[in-house]
Enzyme design. Structure first.
Site, short mmCIF file in Angstrom:
data_model
loop_
_atom_site.label_atom_id
_atom_site.label_comp_id
_atom_site.label_asym_id
_atom_site.label_seq_id
_atom_site.Cartn_x
_atom_site.Cartn_y
_atom_site.Cartn_z
N TRP A 107 -25.35 108.79 -23.75
CA TRP A 107 -26.29 108.90 -22.64
C TRP A 107 -25.62 108.57 -21.32
O TRP A 107 -25.86 109.23 -20.30
CB TRP A 107 -27.52 108.03 -22.89
CG TRP A 107 -28.24 108.41 -24.14
CD1 TRP A 107 -28.37 107.67 -25.27
CD2 TRP A 107 -28.89 109.66 -24.42
NE1 TRP A 107 -29.06 108.37 -26.24
CE2 TRP A 107 -29.39 109.59 -25.74
CE3 TRP A 107 -29.08 110.82 -23.68
CZ2 TRP A 107 -30.08 110.64 -26.33
CZ3 TRP A 107 -29.77 111.88 -24.28
CH2 TRP A 107 -30.26 111.79 -25.58
N ASP A 180 -30.31 102.27 -17.25
CA ASP A 180 -31.08 103.11 -18.18
C ASP A 180 -31.46 102.21 -19.35
O ASP A 180 -30.65 101.90 -20.21
CB ASP A 180 -30.23 104.29 -18.65
CG ASP A 180 -30.92 105.12 -19.73
OD1 ASP A 180 -32.07 104.80 -20.11
OD2 ASP A 180 -30.30 106.10 -20.21
N LYS A 204 -39.55 104.86 -26.93
CA LYS A 204 -38.83 103.95 -27.82
C LYS A 204 -39.65 102.70 -28.13
O LYS A 204 -39.80 102.31 -29.29
CB LYS A 204 -37.50 103.51 -27.19
CG LYS A 204 -36.64 104.66 -26.69
CD LYS A 204 -36.16 105.56 -27.81
CE LYS A 204 -35.17 106.60 -27.28
NZ LYS A 204 -34.67 107.50 -28.29
#
Length: 278
Positions: A107, A180, A204
């Site tokens: 990511w 993030d 999540k």
């Protein structure tokens, strides 16, 4: 009262498991909310019901994370992947500076690629050579004191690499720290005041897919250049209370239920962190 059908043990990296209480409450209101006769899936984002939902969702987040008063909470769409672009669009484009990235997995790698479209990017540490199997020690990081921002990913789900809170990057000077936190927001306490901006896809730990949470320090809202498309400027959404366009109403509703569960049933993020550690 439990579910009538057997629930699978869900260890997916995301979308992840939701509390049974949240699912049951959403199920009970899905056909029609008691006061309106409308399903939450049909409710207007301008309705008094949703005004209460989004206000409680933000209040619950502020309480759980102890978000300082000079930070704004935005409810956006596009996932963390859109934030890979929005962060540099708002904080790097036209700044005359560069952005610095710590890359610990897939990511972060994608975030660097998107940021490079908007300006100069310097990767001050990457774990690529060892297959992204660890986070850096503080002695391995040498951030400058004049970058537009310093970005890192708190938990890389694909590689399974998470920064312990005690060794997260520390920018020098007045450089905003951008995180993030898609994979671990609401799994443990976070000192929001350390950061200039925190963003996370909700699926999540916070709710269902389709909602992105952005927590941004107010002074950074003014950094966006005037040539940004309206929808891609953070201040657009801050000024409109996340209601500039139709938000993902049902996903915000689920976030509200999850944060209520974390507050009332779990007892806060200290207890949630202890459960996760166990």
């Amino acid at each position: 009262m439990g579910c009538m059908m057997t629930r699978a043990f869900n260890f997916s990296a995301g979308p992840a498991v939701l509390p049974e209480r949240v699912l049951l409450e959403a199920q009970a209101t899905l056909l029609a909310l008691p006061a309106s006769g409308f399903s939450p899936l049909e409710m207007s984002h301008r309705s008094p019901w949703f005004e209460e939902v989004i206000a409680e969702a933000e209040a619950n987040l502020r309480g759980l994370l102890t978000i300082p008063a000079n930070y704004r909470v935005l409810f956006l769409q596009g996932g963390a992947s859109l934030q890979f672009s929005m962060v540099p669009m708002n904080l790097l484009r036209g700044s005359g500076s560069r952005a610095e990235y710590v890359v610990t997995g897939s990511w972060g790698t994608r975030a660097v690629k998107e940021a490079a479209i908007e300006g100069e990017v310097v990767t001050i540490w990457t774990g690529e050579a060892s297959g992204f199997d660890r986070t850096p020690s503080p002695s391995e990081l040498s951030p400058s004191g004049d970058a537009a921002y310093l970005h890192f990913t708190s938990n890389e789900t694909i590689q399974g690499v998470e920064f312990p809170p005690s060794v997260q990057p520390e920018p020098d000077g007045q450089v905003p720290l951008v995180c993030d936190a898609s994979s671990d927001l609401l799994s443990r306490p976070v000192e929001i005041g350390r950061y200039g901006l925190v963003y996370a896809g909700a699926q999540k730990n916070a709710g269902s897919a389709g909602l992105t949470i952005v927590i941004i320090r107010e002074d950074l809202l003014e950094r966006a250049p005037d040539d940004l498309p309206t929808m891609l400027a953070y201040r657009t959404h801050a000024d409109a209370g996340s209601l500039y366009n139709t938000p993902p109403v049902f996903s915000v509703y689920i976030l509200m239920l999850v944060t209520r569960w974390l507050r009332d049933d779990i007892g806060g993020l200290e207890k949630m962190a202890a459960l996760n550690e166990e």
